[in-house]
Design a protein around this motif. Structure first.
Motif, PDB file in Angstrom:
ATOM      1  N   LEU A 173      11.487  -2.709 -15.096  1.00 45.27           N
ATOM      2  CA  LEU A 173      10.633  -4.181 -15.654  1.00 45.27           C
ATOM      3  C   LEU A 173      11.541  -4.910 -15.291  1.00 45.27           C
ATOM      4  O   LEU A 173      10.564  -6.212 -14.556  1.00 45.27           O
ATOM      5  CB  LEU A 173      11.293  -4.679 -17.215  1.00 45.27           C
ATOM      6  N   TRP A 174      12.593  -5.125 -14.385  1.00 43.26           N
ATOM      7  CA  TRP A 174      13.436  -6.512 -13.666  1.00 43.26           C
ATOM      8  C   TRP A 174      12.861  -6.199 -12.176  1.00 43.26           C
ATOM      9  O   TRP A 174      12.500  -7.459 -11.719  1.00 43.26           O
ATOM     10  CB  TRP A 174      14.811  -5.984 -13.515  1.00 43.26           C
ATOM     11  N   ALA A 175      12.518  -4.405 -11.978  1.00 46.74           N
ATOM     12  CA  ALA A 175      11.763  -5.218 -10.647  1.00 46.74           C
ATOM     13  C   ALA A 175      10.288  -5.234  -9.975  1.00 46.74           C
ATOM     14  O   ALA A 175      10.158  -5.949  -9.136  1.00 46.74           O
ATOM     15  CB  ALA A 175      12.198  -3.432  -9.905  1.00 46.74           C
ATOM     16  N   ALA A 176       9.553  -5.745 -11.919  1.00 46.10           N
ATOM     17  CA  ALA A 176       8.575  -5.193 -11.509  1.00 46.10           C
ATOM     18  C   ALA A 176       8.364  -7.345 -11.938  1.00 46.10           C
ATOM     19  O   ALA A 176       7.845  -7.941 -11.531  1.00 46.10           O
ATOM     20  CB  ALA A 176       7.622  -5.063 -12.250  1.00 46.10           C
ATOM     21  N   LEU A 192       1.168  -4.497 -12.704  1.00 46.93           N
ATOM     22  CA  LEU A 192       0.938  -3.745 -13.562  1.00 46.93           C
ATOM     23  C   LEU A 192       1.445  -2.713 -12.505  1.00 46.93           C
ATOM     24  O   LEU A 192       1.814  -1.431 -12.385  1.00 46.93           O
ATOM     25  CB  LEU A 192       0.257  -3.033 -14.334  1.00 46.93           C
ATOM     26  N   TYR A 193       0.833  -2.561 -11.294  1.00 47.79           N
ATOM     27  CA  TYR A 193       0.739  -1.546 -10.307  1.00 47.79           C
ATOM     28  C   TYR A 193       2.149  -1.381  -9.624  1.00 47.79           C
ATOM     29  O   TYR A 193       2.597  -0.562  -9.023  1.00 47.79           O
ATOM     30  CB  TYR A 193      -0.363  -2.457  -9.483  1.00 47.79           C
ATOM     31  N   LEU A 194       2.641  -3.130  -9.572  1.00 49.60           N
ATOM     32  CA  LEU A 194       3.885  -2.603  -9.294  1.00 49.60           C
ATOM     33  C   LEU A 194       4.970  -2.345 -10.131  1.00 49.60           C
ATOM     34  O   LEU A 194       5.991  -1.533  -9.567  1.00 49.60           O
ATOM     35  CB  LEU A 194       4.678  -4.670  -8.752  1.00 49.60           C
ATOM     36  N   LEU A 195       4.666  -2.542 -11.556  1.00 49.03           N
ATOM     37  CA  LEU A 195       5.378  -1.695 -12.250  1.00 49.03           C
ATOM     38  C   LEU A 195       5.600  -0.171 -11.998  1.00 49.03           C
ATOM     39  O   LEU A 195       6.544   0.835 -11.720  1.00 49.03           O
ATOM     40  CB  LEU A 195       4.761  -1.766 -13.866  1.00 49.03           C
ATOM     41  N   HIS A 196       4.237   0.216 -11.443  1.00 53.57           N
ATOM     42  CA  HIS A 196       4.264   1.250 -11.097  1.00 53.57           C
ATOM     43  C   HIS A 196       4.921   1.947 -10.127  1.00 53.57           C
ATOM     44  O   HIS A 196       5.338   3.459  -9.441  1.00 53.57           O
ATOM     45  CB  HIS A 196       2.481   1.997 -11.489  1.00 53.57           C
ATOM     46  N   SER A 197       4.821   1.525  -8.850  1.00 55.75           N
ATOM     47  CA  SER A 197       5.791   1.716  -7.143  1.00 55.75           C
ATOM     48  C   SER A 197       6.850   1.553  -7.509  1.00 55.75           C
ATOM     49  O   SER A 197       7.930   2.341  -7.108  1.00 55.75           O
ATOM     50  CB  SER A 197       5.691   0.754  -6.134  1.00 55.75           C
ATOM     51  N   GLN A 198       7.597   0.750  -8.894  1.00 59.43           N
ATOM     52  CA  GLN A 198       9.040   0.575  -8.917  1.00 59.43           C
ATOM     53  C   GLN A 198       9.775   1.354  -9.527  1.00 59.43           C
ATOM     54  O   GLN A 198      10.761   2.079  -9.652  1.00 59.43           O
ATOM     55  CB  GLN A 198       8.892  -1.221  -9.505  1.00 59.43           C
ATOM     56  N   MET A 199       8.961   1.962 -10.607  1.00 61.67           N
ATOM     57  CA  MET A 199       9.223   3.222 -11.682  1.00 61.67           C
ATOM     58  C   MET A 199       9.046   4.515 -10.759  1.00 61.67           C
ATOM     59  O   MET A 199      10.694   5.313 -10.423  1.00 61.67           O
ATOM     60  CB  MET A 199       7.794   3.721 -12.661  1.00 61.67           C
ATOM     61  N   ARG A 200       8.298   4.716 -10.151  1.00 59.43           N
ATOM     62  CA  ARG A 200       8.420   5.849  -9.115  1.00 59.43           C
ATOM     63  C   ARG A 200       9.396   5.808  -8.279  1.00 59.43           C
ATOM     64  O   ARG A 200       9.998   6.530  -8.067  1.00 59.43           O
ATOM     65  CB  ARG A 200       7.574   6.360  -8.291  1.00 59.43           C
ATOM     66  N   ARG A 201       9.457   4.409  -7.027  1.00 60.00           N
ATOM     67  CA  ARG A 201      10.786   4.410  -6.338  1.00 60.00           C
ATOM     68  C   ARG A 201      12.133   4.643  -7.117  1.00 60.00           C
ATOM     69  O   ARG A 201      13.771   5.085  -6.681  1.00 60.00           O
ATOM     70  CB  ARG A 201      10.880   3.342  -5.495  1.00 60.00           C
ATOM     71  N   ILE A 202      12.209   4.031  -8.209  1.00 57.01           N
ATOM     72  CA  ILE A 202      13.951   3.994  -8.772  1.00 57.01           C
ATOM     73  C   ILE A 202      13.900   4.921  -9.661  1.00 57.01           C
ATOM     74  O   ILE A 202      15.061   5.498  -9.909  1.00 57.01           O
ATOM     75  CB  ILE A 202      13.729   3.308 -10.113  1.00 57.01           C
ATOM     76  N   LEU A 203      13.378   5.982 -10.714  1.00 58.36           N
ATOM     77  CA  LEU A 203      13.298   7.009  -9.953  1.00 58.36           C
ATOM     78  C   LEU A 203      13.936   8.434  -9.348  1.00 58.36           C
ATOM     79  O   LEU A 203      14.725   9.181  -9.759  1.00 58.36           O
ATOM     80  CB  LEU A 203      12.331   7.753 -11.225  1.00 58.36           C
ATOM     81  N   MET A 204      13.452   7.978  -8.248  1.00 58.29           N
ATOM     82  CA  MET A 204      13.574   8.880  -6.864  1.00 58.29           C
ATOM     83  C   MET A 204      14.829   8.361  -6.491  1.00 58.29           C
ATOM     84  O   MET A 204      15.200   9.918  -6.480  1.00 58.29           O
ATOM     85  CB  MET A 204      11.968   8.711  -6.087  1.00 58.29           C
TER      86      MET A 204
END
Ligand code: ZN
Length: 271
Positions: A173-176, A192-204
């Protein structure tokens, strides 16, 4: 509590552990509630064949079609030593094969391993995995866009998207740039689209460092005795009263969905 990157790190550790393909010779249960056999027969004699993950659960597949479903809860993990060896007081379930001894180590005792003939019910209760290749930004926006609850509590809900817990929801949520209390249905589509890309980036990124270990106590996460290395890269979680690295505002802490929640009041405005 191990979240997606930590459970994935445990999965990778187990997959390369040498315990794979071996027949389980003995099963020792030190804490009755840590192991439940819902299948028709004993575990001994079956061999591990592969290990998959959905959300925060591991599925250890056996050569007879049965599955060990592992729920790590607050403090569960696995350690591998040579057998015979002394049991740690926090080892709740111990599998041996040849000269290997695999222990389900769980200081706080909330974790469970279930041996089942059919894991479809457990899998079915979990929403799509946060790193699933079929979770597109459009699907994510659809899943979140109709929920009239705080976005943080929606992201923590394992029946919608599985794998996220308190650490990574705060980081994503901070990243997005999304305030944790905003109703999910009111978050603009580009966010929401930014949340999607940040979620994947952070988890990876976290998986590549073996996940996050907090503190140094016995109940803190490790995979096969190795601590995760992502903690220094956390931007808001456990950083309340420190300065936001993006805008220098003081990171705040509030309660959302009964969880301590970290956010930047400037980067994540409540609008
Ligand atoms: Zn900020």
């Amino acid at each position: 509590m191990p979240e997606l990157p930590e459970v994935e790190s445990i999965r990778r550790f187990l997959s390369s552990s040498g315990f794979m393909t071996q027949k389980v010779e003995t099963l020792l249960v030190h804490h009755e509630r840590s192991f439940r056999n819902e299948s028709g027969s004993e575990l001994e004699g079956a061999a591990f064949t592969s290990i998959t993950r959905k959300g925060k659960k591991l599925f250890i597949h056996l050569d007879d079609g049965r599955v060990l479903v592992v729920h790590f809860s607050m403090s569960g993990t696995f350690s591998l030593t040579s057998s015979p060896g002394p049991d740690d007081i926090h080892d709740r379930v111990i599998f041996t094969a040849g000269d290997l001894r695999l222990a389900f180590h769980d200081p706080r005792r909330f974790g469970t391993i279930i041996l089942t003939d059919d894991d479809s019910l457990i899998r079915g209760r979990l929403g799509i995995d946060a790193l699933s290749s079929t979770l597109s930004k459009e699907t994510l926006a659809f899943l979140l866009g109709e929920k009239k609850r705080a976005i943080k509590s929606v992201l923590l809900d394992q029946s919608i998207i599985s794998g996220l817990g308190n650490i990574y929801v705060d980081e994503i949520l901070w990243a997005a740039g999304i305030h944790p209390l905003i109703q999910a249905s009111e978050v603009p589509l580009p966010s929401l689209y930014l949340l999607h890309s940040q979620m994947r980036r952070i988890l990876m990124a976290s998986i590549s460092l073996g996940g996050t270990s907090l503190g140094d106590g016995e109940s803190n996460y490790h995979a096969g005795g190795v601590r995760g290395g992502y903690y220094p890269y956390l931007k808001v979680f456990d950083r309340d009263s420190e300065r936001c690295e993006r805008c220098s505002s003081v990171i705040g802490k509030i309660r959302v969905a009964q969880r301590g929640t970290h956010y930047c009041p400037s980067c994540q405005p409540f609008t």
